[in-house]
Write a protein that holds these residues in place. Structure first.
Motif, PDB file in Angstrom:
ATOM      1  N   LEU A   1       1.075  -1.045  -0.231  1.00 40.32           N
ATOM      2  CA  LEU A   1      -0.604  -0.205  -0.308  1.00 40.32           C
ATOM      3  C   LEU A   1       0.664   1.568   0.312  1.00 40.32           C
ATOM      4  O   LEU A   1       0.208   1.759  -0.679  1.00 40.32           O
ATOM      5  N   GLU A   2       1.846   0.969   0.800  1.00 41.96           N
ATOM      6  CA  GLU A   2       2.780   2.106   0.459  1.00 41.96           C
ATOM      7  C   GLU A   2       3.874   2.660  -0.292  1.00 41.96           C
ATOM      8  O   GLU A   2       3.971   3.726  -0.920  1.00 41.96           O
ATOM      9  N   LEU A   3       4.123   1.849  -1.132  1.00 47.86           N
ATOM     10  CA  LEU A   3       4.301   1.408  -2.541  1.00 47.86           C
ATOM     11  C   LEU A   3       3.740   2.758  -3.557  1.00 47.86           C
ATOM     12  O   LEU A   3       4.025   2.829  -4.061  1.00 47.86           O
ATOM     13  N   VAL A   4       2.397   2.328  -3.336  1.00 47.91           N
ATOM     14  CA  VAL A   4       1.615   3.370  -4.268  1.00 47.91           C
ATOM     15  C   VAL A   4       0.857   4.191  -3.703  1.00 47.91           C
ATOM     16  O   VAL A   4      -0.426   4.718  -4.011  1.00 47.91           O
ATOM     17  N   ASP A   5       1.277   4.760  -2.503  1.00 44.64           N
ATOM     18  CA  ASP A   5       0.803   6.244  -1.644  1.00 44.64           C
ATOM     19  C   ASP A   5      -0.064   5.629  -1.083  1.00 44.64           C
ATOM     20  O   ASP A   5      -0.654   7.074  -1.275  1.00 44.64           O
ATOM     21  N   LEU A   6      -0.620   5.217  -1.013  1.00 40.80           N
ATOM     22  CA  LEU A   6      -1.524   4.312  -0.104  1.00 40.80           C
ATOM     23  C   LEU A   6      -1.037   4.766   2.007  1.00 40.80           C
ATOM     24  O   LEU A   6      -0.362   3.790   2.035  1.00 40.80           O
ATOM     25  N   PRO A   7      -2.157   5.625   2.110  1.00 42.67           N
ATOM     26  CA  PRO A   7      -2.155   5.094   4.102  1.00 42.67           C
ATOM     27  C   PRO A   7      -1.905   4.075   4.656  1.00 42.67           C
ATOM     28  O   PRO A   7      -2.923   3.541   3.881  1.00 42.67           O
ATOM     29  N   TYR A   8      -1.244   3.223   5.307  1.00 41.39           N
ATOM     30  CA  TYR A   8      -1.369   1.807   5.709  1.00 41.39           C
ATOM     31  C   TYR A   8      -2.541   1.494   6.303  1.00 41.39           C
ATOM     32  O   TYR A   8      -2.944   0.286   6.569  1.00 41.39           O
ATOM     33  N   ASP A   9      -3.539   2.793   6.553  1.00 37.83           N
ATOM     34  CA  ASP A   9      -4.166   2.666   8.105  1.00 37.83           C
ATOM     35  C   ASP A   9      -5.545   1.868   6.712  1.00 37.83           C
ATOM     36  O   ASP A   9      -6.498   1.209   7.217  1.00 37.83           O
ATOM     37  N   ARG A  10      -5.591   2.802   5.414  1.00 36.46           N
ATOM     38  CA  ARG A  10      -6.339   1.788   4.300  1.00 36.46           C
ATOM     39  C   ARG A  10      -6.442   0.434   4.081  1.00 36.46           C
ATOM     40  O   ARG A  10      -7.458  -0.195   3.877  1.00 36.46           O
ATOM     41  N   LEU A  11      -5.701  -0.666   5.033  1.00 36.35           N
ATOM     42  CA  LEU A  11      -5.961  -2.213   5.015  1.00 36.35           C
ATOM     43  C   LEU A  11      -7.057  -3.126   5.916  1.00 36.35           C
ATOM     44  O   LEU A  11      -7.904  -3.618   5.264  1.00 36.35           O
TER      45      LEU A  11
ATOM     46  N   LEU B   1     -13.347   3.304  -0.607  1.00 37.58           N
ATOM     47  CA  LEU B   1     -12.025   4.191  -1.550  1.00 37.58           C
ATOM     48  C   LEU B   1     -12.981   4.869  -2.454  1.00 37.58           C
ATOM     49  O   LEU B   1     -13.379   4.230  -2.978  1.00 37.58           O
ATOM     50  N   SER B   2     -11.975   6.007  -3.259  1.00 36.76           N
ATOM     51  CA  SER B   2     -11.918   6.498  -4.398  1.00 36.76           C
ATOM     52  C   SER B   2     -11.614   5.257  -5.569  1.00 36.76           C
ATOM     53  O   SER B   2     -11.251   4.583  -5.069  1.00 36.76           O
ATOM     54  N   GLY B   3     -12.465   6.347  -6.591  1.00 39.04           N
ATOM     55  CA  GLY B   3     -11.934   5.126  -8.049  1.00 39.04           C
ATOM     56  C   GLY B   3     -10.626   4.865  -8.251  1.00 39.04           C
ATOM     57  O   GLY B   3      -9.886   3.442  -8.184  1.00 39.04           O
ATOM     58  N   GLY B   4      -9.736   5.695  -7.851  1.00 38.43           N
ATOM     59  CA  GLY B   4      -8.343   5.850  -7.995  1.00 38.43           C
ATOM     60  C   GLY B   4      -7.660   5.272  -6.837  1.00 38.43           C
ATOM     61  O   GLY B   4      -6.647   4.054  -7.005  1.00 38.43           O
ATOM     62  N   MET B   5      -7.923   5.379  -5.606  1.00 36.02           N
ATOM     63  CA  MET B   5      -7.513   4.942  -4.485  1.00 36.02           C
ATOM     64  C   MET B   5      -8.137   3.598  -5.014  1.00 36.02           C
ATOM     65  O   MET B   5      -6.856   2.857  -4.894  1.00 36.02           O
ATOM     66  N   ARG B   6      -8.728   2.806  -5.401  1.00 33.44           N
ATOM     67  CA  ARG B   6      -9.030   1.216  -5.559  1.00 33.44           C
ATOM     68  C   ARG B   6      -8.033   1.145  -6.561  1.00 33.44           C
ATOM     69  O   ARG B   6      -8.150  -0.347  -6.813  1.00 33.44           O
ATOM     70  N   GLN B   7      -8.028   1.849  -7.870  1.00 34.03           N
ATOM     71  CA  GLN B   7      -7.120   1.511  -8.740  1.00 34.03           C
ATOM     72  C   GLN B   7      -5.616   0.986  -8.600  1.00 34.03           C
ATOM     73  O   GLN B   7      -4.914   0.436  -8.676  1.00 34.03           O
ATOM     74  N   ARG B   8      -5.214   1.705  -7.242  1.00 31.67           N
ATOM     75  CA  ARG B   8      -4.092   1.691  -6.521  1.00 31.67           C
ATOM     76  C   ARG B   8      -4.293   0.576  -6.426  1.00 31.67           C
ATOM     77  O   ARG B   8      -2.694  -0.185  -6.367  1.00 31.67           O
ATOM     78  N   VAL B   9      -4.907   0.122  -5.587  1.00 31.52           N
ATOM     79  CA  VAL B   9      -4.660  -1.461  -4.746  1.00 31.52           C
ATOM     80  C   VAL B   9      -4.637  -2.087  -5.801  1.00 31.52           C
ATOM     81  O   VAL B   9      -3.786  -2.908  -5.577  1.00 31.52           O
ATOM     82  N   VAL B  10      -5.165  -1.716  -6.895  1.00 32.33           N
ATOM     83  CA  VAL B  10      -4.476  -3.011  -7.437  1.00 32.33           C
ATOM     84  C   VAL B  10      -3.588  -3.230  -8.321  1.00 32.33           C
ATOM     85  O   VAL B  10      -3.316  -4.576  -8.610  1.00 32.33           O
ATOM     86  N   ILE B  11      -3.365  -2.037  -8.682  1.00 32.06           N
ATOM     87  CA  ILE B  11      -1.583  -1.957  -8.691  1.00 32.06           C
ATOM     88  C   ILE B  11      -1.119  -2.367  -8.161  1.00 32.06           C
ATOM     89  O   ILE B  11      -0.194  -3.194  -8.563  1.00 32.06           O
ATOM     90  N   ALA B  12      -0.807  -2.428  -7.026  1.00 31.52           N
ATOM     91  CA  ALA B  12      -0.399  -2.843  -5.538  1.00 31.52           C
ATOM     92  C   ALA B  12      -0.391  -4.509  -5.751  1.00 31.52           C
ATOM     93  O   ALA B  12       0.420  -5.213  -5.924  1.00 31.52           O
ATOM     94  N   MET B  13      -1.597  -5.075  -5.562  1.00 27.57           N
ATOM     95  CA  MET B  13      -1.476  -6.505  -6.111  1.00 27.57           C
ATOM     96  C   MET B  13      -0.810  -6.964  -7.038  1.00 27.57           C
ATOM     97  O   MET B  13      -0.625  -7.408  -7.255  1.00 27.57           O
TER      98      MET B  13
END
Ligand SMILES: Nc1ncnc2c1ncn2[C@@H]1O[C@H](COP(=O)(O)OP(=O)(O)OP(=O)(O)O)[C@@H](O)[C@H]1O
Length: 337
Positions: A136-146, A153-165
């Motif tokens: 999550l930190e790699l894609v600039d999302l705070p770890y509490d989003r775990l 999450l917003s669409g952009g945040m969800r797509q960042r999660v997908v990229i992290a995956m």
């Protein structure tokens, strides 16, 4: 540059009531280690089908009708599903436009990330959660989003999660098919910047597909232009911008505003792509081509190296009119880009 992916004479067909749709028709290209390679072309030209064939995500009525796909020397088309499952995510992963909507709505982000890590790597749950936090930190999302659910999450945040995956298992190839198209422009830019930063940091290769040609030209080192299931030109970004050789490439570039040059009138390509069940004979682009020659409706031009790029067009074959007029056509188009 050493090749990571080698696609050779790949053919994909969809069975339909009217006959076979030749969606990918004998295409060959390579992607080097650490390279970002883009596939561009009008809607329906076969970009996603190519990506799905490489990632082995095609489902009936689609089938690979011929050709070879090698990842780091391993032939992928002959692998069993179980063998391919070991490669997917660990050596090759895919990010699709719709992926952010495919996160499990009733599972927290941390659990989803940890699950996908545990599916491929032997670890304790605690270690997998540690990994999920790092990702999550790699894609600039705070770890509490775990602890968040996807709808929080917003669409952009969800797509960042997908990229992290997609990056969880450190793959050597990431296929991105319209990864940011569903997002607004500002969010798109942020995610693209992040993808490029991560690519530079980890050195994976990307097969990148987008309708956004200016974005593709900004991001990709090399680009393949597809038309009606065929690859008509492959070139490094600068050659493609300065000396587009295929009349279709020239038309495509003329349909978008210039990235750097003076403003010029945008000219679309007249006509429509052909029906892929009964495509025209010879070069499939010839009915729309402003440089058409008699040979174009008879013989399919091969993709051949010409100067710094590969091009499949009779303007550059012995059957065609020869190089001089081809260069003139290229220069004429360049002046208007
Ligand atoms: N299930 C299907 N049955 C029959 N034909 C199909 C099917 N899915 C796709 N096709 C055809 O295959 C061709 C290639 O489609 P594909 O989605 O790969 O193109 P694309 O370049 O990715 O388009 P887009 O940019 O719109 O996503 C199209 O002509 C499409 O109509």
């Amino acid at each position: 540059m050493t090749d990571l992916l080698q696609v050779d004479r790949l053919r994909v067909e969809y069975a339909s009531g009217r006959g076979s749709v030749r969606a990918v028709d004998d295409i060959s290209f390579t992607i080097g280690k650490g390279e970002i390679f883009g596939l561009a072309g009008e809607s329906g030209c076969g970009k996603s089908t190519t990506a799905f064939a490489v990632a082995r995500l095609l489902r009936p009525p689609a089938r690979i009708a011929g050709g070879s796909v090698k990842l780091d020397g391993t032939e992928l088309t002959g692998l069993s599903d179980a063998q391919f499952d070991r490669i997917r995510w660990s050596r090759m992963s895919i990010v699709l436009q719709s992926a952010m909507n495919n996160l499990n709505p009733v599972m927290k982000i941390g659990d989803q990330l940890a699950d996908s890590i545990l599916a491929h790597q032997p670890m304790t749950m605690k270690e997998a959660y540690g990994e999920a936090k790092r990702l999550l930190e790699l894609v600039d999302l705070p770890y509490d989003r775990l602890g968040s659910f996807p709808h929080e999450l917003s669409g952009g945040m969800r797509q960042r999660v997908v990229i992290a995956m997609a990056l969880a298992l450190n793959p050597s190839l990431v296929i991105m098919d319209e990864p940011t198209t569903a997002l607004d422009v500002v969010v798109q830019r942020g995610i693209i910047r992040k993808i490029v930063q991560l690519q530079q940091k980890f050195g994976f290769s990307i097969l990148f597909i987008t309708h956004d040609l200016p974005l593709m030209l900004e991001m990709c080192g090399r680009i393949g232009i597809m038309y009606a299931g065929k690859l008509v030109e492959t070139a490094d970004r600068d050659s493609l911008l300065r000396h587009p050789k295929h009349p279709y490439t020239q038309g495509l570039l003329n349909s978008f505003p210039s990235l750097t040059g003076p403003k010029s009138k945008l000219i679309g390509i007249p006509g429509h792509p052909p029906d892929l069940i009964t495509p025209p004979p010879g070069c499939k682009f010839h009915p729309r081509c402003s440089h058409v020659l008699p040979v174009c409706s008879r013989i399919v031009p091969e993709l051949r190296l010409h100067g710094r790029q590969d091009v499949s067009c009779h303007l550059y074959t012995e059957e065609g009119i020869g190089h001089e007029q081809a260069s003139a056509a290229s220069e004429q188009s360049q002046q208007s880009i």
